[in-house]
Design a protein around this motif. Structure first.
Motif, PDB file in Angstrom:
ATOM      1  N   PRO A  12      -2.173  44.925  27.548  1.00 58.60           N
ATOM      2  CA  PRO A  12      -2.762  43.322  27.685  1.00 58.60           C
ATOM      3  C   PRO A  12      -3.901  43.477  28.525  1.00 58.60           C
ATOM      4  N   ALA A  13      -4.719  42.361  28.259  1.00 62.61           N
ATOM      5  CA  ALA A  13      -5.703  42.112  28.949  1.00 62.61           C
ATOM      6  C   ALA A  13      -5.430  41.518  30.311  1.00 62.61           C
ATOM      7  N   PRO A  14      -6.260  41.822  31.631  1.00 65.24           N
ATOM      8  CA  PRO A  14      -6.051  41.416  32.726  1.00 65.24           C
ATOM      9  C   PRO A  14      -6.192  39.849  32.934  1.00 65.24           C
ATOM     10  N   GLY A  15      -5.643  39.132  34.007  1.00 63.58           N
ATOM     11  CA  GLY A  15      -6.031  37.935  33.943  1.00 63.58           C
ATOM     12  C   GLY A  15      -7.029  37.357  34.424  1.00 63.58           C
ATOM     13  N   ARG A  16      -8.085  38.453  35.079  1.00 68.13           N
ATOM     14  CA  ARG A  16      -9.348  38.178  35.498  1.00 68.13           C
ATOM     15  C   ARG A  16      -9.833  39.648  35.427  1.00 68.13           C
ATOM     16  N   ALA A  33      -9.544  52.042  27.364  1.00 67.58           N
ATOM     17  CA  ALA A  33     -10.599  51.588  26.351  1.00 67.58           C
ATOM     18  C   ALA A  33      -9.851  51.882  24.799  1.00 67.58           C
ATOM     19  N   ILE A  34      -9.103  53.031  24.609  1.00 74.62           N
ATOM     20  CA  ILE A  34      -8.616  53.355  23.427  1.00 74.62           C
ATOM     21  C   ILE A  34      -7.518  52.638  23.123  1.00 74.62           C
ATOM     22  N   PHE A  35      -7.170  51.901  23.980  1.00 74.92           N
ATOM     23  CA  PHE A  35      -5.746  51.093  23.874  1.00 74.92           C
ATOM     24  C   PHE A  35      -6.432  49.533  23.820  1.00 74.92           C
ATOM     25  N   GLY A  36      -7.671  49.391  23.652  1.00 73.45           N
ATOM     26  CA  GLY A  36      -8.106  47.950  23.317  1.00 73.45           C
ATOM     27  C   GLY A  36      -8.602  47.223  24.500  1.00 73.45           C
ATOM     28  N   LEU A  37      -8.915  47.908  25.473  1.00 70.87           N
ATOM     29  CA  LEU A  37      -9.593  47.014  26.825  1.00 70.87           C
ATOM     30  C   LEU A  37     -10.908  47.463  27.076  1.00 70.87           C
ATOM     31  N   THR A  50     -14.067  48.609  28.862  1.00 66.13           N
ATOM     32  CA  THR A  50     -14.006  49.327  30.298  1.00 66.13           C
ATOM     33  C   THR A  50     -15.365  49.758  30.579  1.00 66.13           C
ATOM     34  N   LEU A  51     -15.850  49.465  31.720  1.00 66.26           N
ATOM     35  CA  LEU A  51     -17.259  49.915  32.459  1.00 66.26           C
ATOM     36  C   LEU A  51     -16.767  50.796  33.298  1.00 66.26           C
ATOM     37  N   VAL A  52     -17.351  51.873  33.233  1.00 63.40           N
ATOM     38  CA  VAL A  52     -17.222  53.033  34.524  1.00 63.40           C
ATOM     39  C   VAL A  52     -18.497  53.337  35.056  1.00 63.40           C
ATOM     40  N   ILE A  53     -18.615  53.215  36.326  1.00 63.78           N
ATOM     41  CA  ILE A  53     -19.930  53.328  37.192  1.00 63.78           C
ATOM     42  C   ILE A  53     -19.780  54.762  38.202  1.00 63.78           C
ATOM     43  N   ASP A  54     -20.593  55.515  37.755  1.00 64.59           N
ATOM     44  CA  ASP A  54     -20.595  56.798  38.436  1.00 64.59           C
ATOM     45  C   ASP A  54     -21.374  56.736  39.687  1.00 64.59           C
ATOM     46  N   ARG A  79     -17.509  40.875  28.020  1.00 68.05           N
ATOM     47  CA  ARG A  79     -17.492  41.350  29.482  1.00 68.05           C
ATOM     48  C   ARG A  79     -16.214  42.354  29.382  1.00 68.05           C
ATOM     49  N   PRO A  80     -16.648  43.440  30.237  1.00 64.55           N
ATOM     50  CA  PRO A  80     -15.681  44.320  30.297  1.00 64.55           C
ATOM     51  C   PRO A  80     -14.294  43.701  31.061  1.00 64.55           C
ATOM     52  N   HIS A  81     -12.964  44.293  30.565  1.00 64.02           N
ATOM     53  CA  HIS A  81     -11.913  43.944  31.287  1.00 64.02           C
ATOM     54  C   HIS A  81     -11.500  44.403  32.792  1.00 64.02           C
ATOM     55  N   TYR A  82     -12.308  45.866  32.589  1.00 67.25           N
ATOM     56  CA  TYR A  82     -11.970  46.639  33.932  1.00 67.25           C
ATOM     57  C   TYR A  82     -13.412  47.388  34.141  1.00 67.25           C
TER      58      TYR A  82
END
Length: 357
Positions: free
Chosen positions: A48-52, A79-83, A85-89, A176-179
């Motif tokens: 499920p996508a987050p509320g924000r 990501a592989i389960f549909g959300l 996602t942006l990862v910032i190193d 827009r990314p969910h996470y």
């Protein structure tokens, strides 16, 4: 505490309850079932996508507790389960970039260019091979000098937050990314401070050993300072127990102590010690793509699933709270970073004050 292996077995067996006449208790069958669950994630119901949009800072000033490993594998699992996602190193070592197979050699557009230079986050965001839903902002060795270069920059604590906000505003709503997951260096310096100001939530990985608990109080104290002066919306929303060794009583004692103190903030999922988790970065992969049948991969899938279902109940954020005004006295950055008085005074330009020197 429930045995993690037994909990994983029950979870996986429930997912395969429709398959009759198969004995799932053999090691080979269990591994095959776990691998199938990850490899065929696209055929399963998405998380499920987050509320924000959830901007999560993964922080712990102690090294070796699983910050980078958790950032990478949670990001891939989401990501592989549909959300999206942006990862910032944000670690100059660039280990997150390595694990996601993203180039971070000198000259590569990176988070350094967004923090210190004039690049936007969109210009330094790279795709990954793990999933089309997963993108990464890499870190190069240039980031090691960013803390020194940012000392005299106006509003230095807000550089990352503003970069993320601008990035999200420019993207269409359906892209827009969910996470947004921010991997911090193992310190409480200016880079980590930027991550705490940028995030809405903090995820703290805690190794199931005594030393991992020693510095936790200082981290929580600094988060409270950031909340009071720089980012009123931040909170510790998630604690993840890592490197759990079921053969030792110490691991159970640490886990029980953390759960009794932090309660429901601690994820039910526990990440066990697993050699596949350590091997995967050497091949530029996450453990979910390197060995999807391993217990490490299954544990991170379980943790990501729990994280996603918690996020589904979040209310949309109406508007970001404005930064707290700078009051007289040493800036909060100086209090957190332990800067000498002269360095503290030089930051006075943030509030539009002239330096008396």
């Amino acid at each position: 505490m429930t045995d993690p292996g037994e909990r994983l077995r029950s979870s996986l067996a429930a997912d395969q309850a429709t398959t009759a006449g198969v004995e799932w208790d053999t090691p080979i069958a269990m591994e095959a079932m776990r691998a199938s669950r990850v490899l065929h994630a696209a055929d399963q119901e998405p998380l499920p996508a987050p509320g924000r949009i959830r901007v999560m800072t993964i922080a712990n000033q102690k090294g070796g507790v699983g910050k980078t490993t958790s950032t990478v594998n949670l990001g891939v699992a989401l990501a592989i389960f549909g959300l999206r996602t942006l990862v910032i190193d944000l670690d100059p070592q660039g280990n997150t970039s390595t694990a996601l197979g993203v180039d971070h050699s000198v000259g590569t557009p990176s988070i350094y260019d967004a923090l210190v230079g004039d690049s936007t986050l969109a210009e330094v965001t790279h795709p990954t091979t793990a999933s089309p839903n997963l993108t990464c902002v890499p870190a190069t060795i240039d980031l090691a000098g960013a803390e020194i270069e940012l000392v005299s920059v106006v509003a230095r604590e807000y550089r990352l937050r503003r970069a993320i906000e601008l990035y999200l505003q420019e993207l269409p709503a359906d892209q827009r990314p969910h996470y947004v997951l921010i991997d911090c260096p193992p310190s409480l310096g200016l880079l980590t401070l930027n991550a705490l100001v940028a995030g809405d939530e903090v995820l703290i990985p805690i190794q199931c050993e005594y030393y991992a608990l020693e510095g936790l109080g200082q981290l929580l104290s600094n988060i409270d300072l950031v909340k009071a002066h720089l980012n009123p919306g931040i909170s510790v929303s998630t604690i993840l127990l890592t490197m759990y060794d079921g053969r030792t009583k110490l691991a159970d004692q640490v886990a029980d102590e953390v759960r009794s103190h932090f309660g429901s903030v601690v994820l039910t999922a526990v990440i066990p010690r697993n050699v596949r988790v350590s091997e995967a970065p050497g091949y530029g992969q996450s453990v979910l793509t390197y060995d999807p049948g391993s217990r490490g991969a299954t544990s991170y899938v379980e943790a990501a699933r729990e994280l996603a279902f918690r996020g589904a109940g979040l209310k949309p954020q109406v508007a970001a709270p404005p930064p707290a005004p700078v009051v007289a006295g040493p800036p909060v950055a100086a209090l957190i970073l332990g800067e000498p008085p002269m360095a503290s005074r030089s930051v006075g330009h943030r509030a539009g004050r002239e330096d008396p020197t």
